[in-house]
Write a protein that holds these residues in place. Structure first.
Motif, mmCIF file in Angstrom:
data_model
loop_
_atom_site.group_PDB
_atom_site.id
_atom_site.type_symbol
_atom_site.label_atom_id
_atom_site.label_comp_id
_atom_site.label_asym_id
_atom_site.label_seq_id
_atom_site.Cartn_x
_atom_site.Cartn_y
_atom_site.Cartn_z
ATOM 1 N N ASP A 12 55.934 -13.816 74.602
ATOM 2 C CA ASP A 12 56.370 -13.243 74.635
ATOM 3 C C ASP A 12 56.653 -12.887 76.528
ATOM 4 N N SER A 13 56.467 -13.256 77.187
ATOM 5 C CA SER A 13 56.276 -13.734 78.610
ATOM 6 C C SER A 13 57.714 -12.678 79.438
ATOM 7 N N HIS A 14 57.040 -11.767 79.517
ATOM 8 C CA HIS A 14 58.505 -11.547 80.650
ATOM 9 C C HIS A 14 58.707 -10.652 82.119
ATOM 10 N N SER A 15 59.425 -10.191 82.330
ATOM 11 C CA SER A 15 59.448 -9.625 83.574
ATOM 12 C C SER A 15 60.125 -8.613 83.962
ATOM 13 N N PHE A 16 60.198 -7.645 84.785
ATOM 14 C CA PHE A 16 60.058 -6.599 85.711
ATOM 15 C C PHE A 16 61.034 -6.546 87.376
ATOM 16 N N ASN A 17 62.034 -7.360 87.694
ATOM 17 C CA ASN A 17 62.396 -7.228 89.085
ATOM 18 C C ASN A 17 62.876 -6.485 89.310
ATOM 19 N N PHE A 18 62.637 -6.117 90.657
ATOM 20 C CA PHE A 18 62.563 -4.836 91.526
ATOM 21 C C PHE A 18 63.518 -5.510 93.083
ATOM 22 N N ARG A 19 64.550 -4.484 93.319
ATOM 23 C CA ARG A 19 65.268 -4.845 94.566
ATOM 24 C C ARG A 19 65.009 -4.072 95.606
ATOM 25 N N ASN A 20 65.267 -2.717 95.076
ATOM 26 C CA ASN A 20 64.378 -1.834 96.448
ATOM 27 C C ASN A 20 63.656 -0.766 95.864
ATOM 28 N N GLU A 21 63.808 0.038 97.309
ATOM 29 C CA GLU A 21 62.279 1.167 96.596
ATOM 30 C C GLU A 21 63.042 2.108 95.728
ATOM 31 N N ALA A 22 64.096 2.587 95.705
ATOM 32 C CA ALA A 22 64.411 2.921 94.804
ATOM 33 C C ALA A 22 64.414 2.569 93.501
ATOM 34 N N VAL A 23 64.779 1.053 93.083
ATOM 35 C CA VAL A 23 64.687 0.350 91.810
ATOM 36 C C VAL A 23 63.127 0.434 91.145
ATOM 37 N N LEU A 24 62.530 0.598 92.396
ATOM 38 C CA LEU A 24 60.819 1.028 92.338
ATOM 39 C C LEU A 24 59.886 2.033 91.469
ATOM 40 N N GLY A 25 60.384 3.266 92.445
ATOM 41 C CA GLY A 25 60.013 4.040 92.305
ATOM 42 C C GLY A 25 60.122 4.600 90.897
ATOM 43 N N ARG A 26 61.589 4.737 90.206
ATOM 44 C CA ARG A 26 62.407 5.048 89.189
ATOM 45 C C ARG A 26 61.833 4.126 87.787
ATOM 46 N N PHE A 27 60.771 3.504 88.114
ATOM 47 C CA PHE A 27 60.724 2.175 87.399
ATOM 48 C C PHE A 27 58.806 2.595 86.508
ATOM 49 N N SER A 28 58.310 2.641 85.736
ATOM 50 C CA SER A 28 56.718 3.410 85.189
ATOM 51 C C SER A 28 56.920 2.414 84.076
ATOM 52 N N LYS A 44 57.079 -1.458 105.085
ATOM 53 C CA LYS A 44 56.894 -0.984 103.796
ATOM 54 C C LYS A 44 57.002 -1.733 102.572
ATOM 55 N N PRO A 45 55.988 -2.672 102.642
ATOM 56 C CA PRO A 45 56.221 -3.427 101.531
ATOM 57 C C PRO A 45 57.131 -3.245 100.321
ATOM 58 N N LEU A 46 57.398 -4.538 99.757
ATOM 59 C CA LEU A 46 58.614 -3.735 98.670
ATOM 60 C C LEU A 46 57.813 -4.757 97.349
ATOM 61 N N ILE A 47 57.338 -4.106 96.475
ATOM 62 C CA ILE A 47 56.207 -4.784 95.237
ATOM 63 C C ILE A 47 58.297 -5.594 94.354
ATOM 64 N N ARG A 48 57.962 -6.819 94.385
ATOM 65 C CA ARG A 48 59.606 -8.039 93.755
ATOM 66 C C ARG A 48 59.132 -7.875 92.763
ATOM 67 N N GLN A 49 58.224 -8.073 91.583
ATOM 68 C CA GLN A 49 58.244 -8.334 89.997
ATOM 69 C C GLN A 49 57.371 -7.645 89.994
ATOM 70 N N ILE A 90 52.061 2.286 102.075
ATOM 71 C CA ILE A 90 51.830 1.361 100.436
ATOM 72 C C ILE A 90 52.865 1.794 99.426
ATOM 73 N N ALA A 91 53.188 0.462 98.753
ATOM 74 C CA ALA A 91 54.104 0.519 97.771
ATOM 75 C C ALA A 91 53.163 0.399 96.659
ATOM 76 N N SER A 92 53.884 0.797 95.864
ATOM 77 C CA SER A 92 52.182 1.411 94.891
ATOM 78 C C SER A 92 53.295 1.258 93.147
ATOM 79 N N LEU A 93 52.783 0.885 92.076
ATOM 80 C CA LEU A 93 53.424 0.648 91.221
ATOM 81 C C LEU A 93 52.934 1.357 89.650
ATOM 82 N N PRO A 94 53.317 2.191 89.279
ATOM 83 C CA PRO A 94 52.119 3.125 88.541
ATOM 84 C C PRO A 94 52.514 1.711 86.542
ATOM 85 N N PHE A 95 51.283 1.868 85.705
ATOM 86 C CA PHE A 95 51.873 1.147 84.809
ATOM 87 C C PHE A 95 50.421 1.624 83.673
#
Length: 926
Positions: A618-634, A605-610, A701-706
């Motif tokens: 005002d640019s900024h970023s969100f970084n993810f190191r594993n699936e657990a952190v990614l899953g808690r992010f919205s 499973k791929p990982l969405i890293r950023q 599939i790795a997913s990131l809702p926003f």
């Protein structure tokens, strides 16, 4: 076999001598026939320095970390990132504890890296807890993570980090590295034996003094409780039940010769050793060498500085120049030809339990399969470019640059045809006993004679195109692949002498249909038919995809530079192996491992890293190191935060991954698979989205809702305000309507008044126009009257001048005849009367009065600008204003034309006119 010519005997003698030198000069691998898959990472790839001193993998994320001369390197499976120590020291050692802290050591520096709330690594130094004044000059070369401690060491000092505190340990002298084996910890004191770390104290191991004369560079588990000890220049030792024994097997001799530097225990009981002089060696427990990998076999450098094992069982080697990953469990096994003996293979076939290779040097064969170094035999007479090897009716036929030949089981070389360039030979099922061959300049027919031997029959008439490949589809239709341009579908005449039908198409249409039916996306270079219902798709980027209709899809990463452009070839040797022809060797792909590869890839499973939000300053970023952190992010983003960049990776993948992605809410179609590991979206509309990425068509599939919020003028409260405003507008509209009716009535009245006024003005303008026209007619009349008066004056003066002339003549005659004085007096009186009429001032006054009526204010304007003008000047100016010629003016002034010219000259002087200016034009324009 026929006797070899002298030159070939010399070549073969040299080859056997060289082979013998390899076999007897140094220990050899038991399976050097196949080299494992090696992926190279150069300093250009990871953008740091050459040397990599230490390696480890984070078990929670799958990220690889390397201690590099530039800093700490992090590899997430797709991209590298460098972190620098506070004083930009070299990172000599790196290790990871169960909490995910990444400990590093350098010159006078120890500490750990930990991800902050934004997902980026942040460094925490522990050096301030060390009071030893020598520490700032010490290099921390080794870090060992224990059950409840972390041990940092240089060659002369050691520090124990436990419960948040650092304390210095007393070492048994200058030491080499500490090793963890069976949950126990060992090191060697230089010039002494081995010591074990027990409760913060080092205790000497009995009977290890023999190691004092060498340096221990590896201590590995051996059996249940024993130790396997690798030394720099004395090979291998075993330590069991308190007894030290030196090993004399091939692996020990190899390490003694090439200097053991690192050791690693593999999960299946094998061992990996990194050397200073000859790369990497893999052995079994008996000391047999399974693999010996160096620069000839694909490593970037022969000096191994560090080793680690990843979660997939692949060995990573930190080298003196680069980082290499060696996948021993990877199905593809390679045979390289570093000496160029075989040349470049173009085709292969199994025949009578032998593997035949057709290369640009000729035909070679070896026993297949083989457990040792393959011995290749050259088919005498086959020198030159070999294109095709085909077994038909148990006969091995060879398409060669010089023609077509038969290779006998005894190694004989028999010519069947001298038609140059036998590219492809295909038996025809619709015509049993015949075969069709594509050559450099057309097509040939072969037939089976009465004895069962295949012989050349004839060429196809009227067709001379170069045909590289011939095949017959399941419907019996014959297809030809042109050497440079598309394919032909053809039909042969009944006598097989010519083509009765020929149709060109740019691609083989059934390949496209096959792609659609199997759900294959992306650019495909070639499609090969495998065993049974398998198909092999060669992607444009060089990767290979093996598929079955039952859903199996196994993807293999192969460098695009490995294939021979336009001559790619994959051969099903038998039901067990596929052979892949490469530019510098070949590879074997075992079919029995395809299902395992497919299952592993489906589970990956791929990982969405950023998620990077680009919004000017005002640019900024969100970084993810594993699936657990990614899953808690919205993410909930502002309306202006609609320029997004997603970065993704595939951790724990030794292959270079391919990705497909889509943004649900914007597009529902998946993109083609490609190596691009980021995707950018600009000017996204407000709404709810979900970014999805996958690494295989049917994989996880790795997913990131926003969500992108609407702008303030599209928010809920804004709509409430809009409703209130609308209600107010409805209430006001009645008042506005009444006001509009009243205004409309007033407007109509105003319009009527304005219309009436406009009509009055129009009538007045008409009256003025009539008066103007009347005045213009009066002016025209006055002009005509003035002109007539002037002409009358001219005619009168002209008449009087003529009379004066006649009288003058009469006077002269009378004088000549001496008539009486009385007659002369009357004549003089008559002349005087005529002169007075010619120059009558009354005429001038009449003329001036009429002239002023026509040319109003002419004299006033002339006098106001030129004050020195005389009445004669004004009179001349008036005549010039009427465009009278000098002759006409002379008659009016009763002077000569020359007198007029003199007056004109004086007038020009008083008017200050330039010589080139025309006086008449000046007066007419004044």
């Amino acid at each position: 076999m026929r006797s070899l010519p002298t030159v070939n005997r010399i070549v073969f003698t040299f080859f056997w001598l060289h082979l013998a030198s390899i076999l007897f000069a140094e220990p050899t691998s038991q399976n050097q026939f196949f080299a494992p898959y090696i992926r190279n990472f150069s300093k250009q790839d990871y953008q740091a320095y050459n040397q990599n001193w230490s390696l480890c993998q984070d078990p929670s994320t799958g990220f690889l970390y390397a201690g590099n001369s530039k800093g700490l390197l992090e590899f997430d499976g797709t991209r590298w990132q460098t972190y620098r120590l506070p004083k930009r020291q070299i990172v000599r050692s790196v290790a990871i504890d169960p909490q995910g802290r990444i400990f590093t050591g350098g010159l006078g520096e120890i500490g750990y890296w930990q991800a902050n709330s934004n997902g980026r690594l942040h460094y925490h130094s522990l050096a301030k807890q060390i009071s030893n004044p020598v520490f700032p000059k010490e290099e921390i070369w080794n870090i060992v993570v224990g059950t409840d401690f972390v041990f940092f060491q240089s060659f002369s000092t050691g520090f124990l980090y436990q419960q948040g505190r650092v304390r210095e340990l007393r070492l048994p002298g200058n030491v080499l590295f500490l090793y963890a084996v069976h949950n126990r910890y060992y090191l060697q004191a230089i010039g002494k034996g081995l010591y074990e770390l027990v409760n913060g104290q080092f205790r000497a191991l009995p009977n290890t003094e023999q190691l004092a004369s060498t340096a221990v560079h590896a201590i590995l588990p051996y059996g249940n409780r024993g130790l396997l000890i690798g030394t720099r220049d004395h090979g291998l030792f075993t330590y069991e039940d308190g007894q030290l024994s030196r090993s004399e097997h091939a692996a020990s001799r190899f390490l003694q010769r090439y200097q053991c530097n690192k050791g690693l225990s593999l999960p299946d009981g094998r061992f990996a050793f990194g050397t200073i002089l000859n790369g990497l060696m893999i052995t079994d427990t008996s000391g047999a060498i399974l693999y010996s990998l160096n620069q000839r076999e694909g490593l970037q450098n022969n000096t191994v500085l560090s080793l680690t094992l990843d979660a997939q069982g692949s060995v990573w080697a930190g080298l003196d120049d680069g980082i290499d990953a060696v996948a021993f469990g990877y199905p593809l096994k390679y045979f390289t030809d570093p000496n160029g003996q075989l040349g470049t293979p173009y085709d292969a076939v199994l025949y009578n339990r032998k593997l035949y290779l057709g290369t640009n040097h000729g035909v070679y064969w070896c026993d297949f399969p083989t457990s040792g170094l393959p011995v290749y035999h050259f088919i005498e007479g086959s020198q030159g470019q070999v294109w095709d090897l085909t077994v038909v009716d148990n006969q091995l036929l060879c398409g060669h640059n010089a023609g077509t030949f038969r290779i006998t089981p005894a190694g004989g070389w028999e010519q069947l045809s001298d038609q140059a360039g036998g590219w492809s030979l295909q038996p025809l099922s619709a015509h049993p006993g015949f075969a069709l061959q594509g050559i450099y300049s057309g097509l040939c027919i072969y037939r089976r004679d009465q004895t069962g031997q295949w012989q050349f029959s004839h060429r196809i008439d009227g067709f001379g195109e170069p045909i590289r490949e011939v095949w017959e589809d399941p419907e019996g239709k014959i297809w030809l692949r042109h050497a440079h341009n598309g394919v032909y579908s053809v039909q042969l005449s009944p006598d097989l002498r010519k083509l009765s039908q020929l149709k060109w198409t740019p691609v083989y249409s059934k390949d496209e249909g096959l792609k659609r039916s199997l759900g294959i996306f992306g650019a495909i270079r070639r499609v090969f038919t495998g065993w049974n219902d398998e198909h092999l798709f060669l992607r444009q980027d060089g990767n290979l995809l093996v598929t079955r209709p039952n859903g199996l899809k196994a993807e293999f990463s192969i460098s695009n530079f490995a294939w021979m452009d336009d001559y790619e070839n994959i051969i099903p040797l038998d039901s067990t192996y596929y052979l892949l022809c490469f530019e510098k060797g070949y590879a074997l792909l075992p079919r029995q491992e395809l299902s395992g590869v497919s299952n592993r890839q489906l589970a990956s499973k791929p990982l969405i890293r950023q998620l990077a939000v680009l919004n000017n300053a005002d640019s900024h970023s969100f970084n993810f190191r594993n699936e657990a952190v990614l899953g808690r992010f919205s993410a909930v983003l502002k309306a202006k935060e609609n320029h997004l960049v997603f970065q993704f990776s595939l951790p724990e993948s030794i292959q270079e991954p391919l990705f497909s992605y889509r943004l649900v809410g914007l597009d529902e179609q998946w993109s083609d698979f490609n190596k691009q590991a980021e995707k950018e979206y600009t000017s996204l509309m407000p709404g709810t989205y979900r970014f999805e990425v996958r690494s295989t068509a049917d994989g996880s599939i790795a997913s990131l809702p926003f969500e992108i919020l609407p702008p303030w003028y599209q928010s809920s409260w804004a709509y409430a305000v809009y409703f209130l405003i609308l209600c107010g507008l409805v209430g006001i509209s009645f008042y506005v309507h009444r006001w509009q009716v009243s205004a409309h009535q007033a407007k109509v009245r105003q319009q009527m008044e304005e219309k009436l006024k406009r009509e009055q003005e129009h009538h007045q303008q008409q009256l003025i126009q009539i008066q103007k026209e009347k005045l213009e007619q009066d002016v025209i009349g006055k002009s005509e009257e003035l002109a007539n008066t002037t002409m009358n004056l001219i005619h009168k003066n002209d008449l009087l001048l003529k009379l004066k002339g006649e009288v003058e003549k009469l006077k002269d005659e009378v004088r000549q005849r001496q008539t009486v004085d009385q007659a002369t007096g009357h004549i003089n009186q008559l002349v005087k009367l005529i002169d007075s009429n010619i120059s009558s001032r009354q005429d001038w006054k009449v003329f001036e009065k009429n002239f002023n009526k026509v040319h109003e204010q002419f004299f006033k304007r002339l006098l106001s600008q030129y004050s020195g003008l005389t009445p004669d000047d004004l009179r001349l100016a008036a005549y010039l204003r009427m465009n009278l010629s000098s002759k006409e003016v002379a008659k009016l002034l009763n002077i000569t034309v020359r007198g007029v010219e003199l007056k004109r000259y004086r007038l020009r002087k008083r008017l200050n006119l330039e010589p080139e200016s025309n006086l008449n034009e000046f007066m007419m324009a004044f």
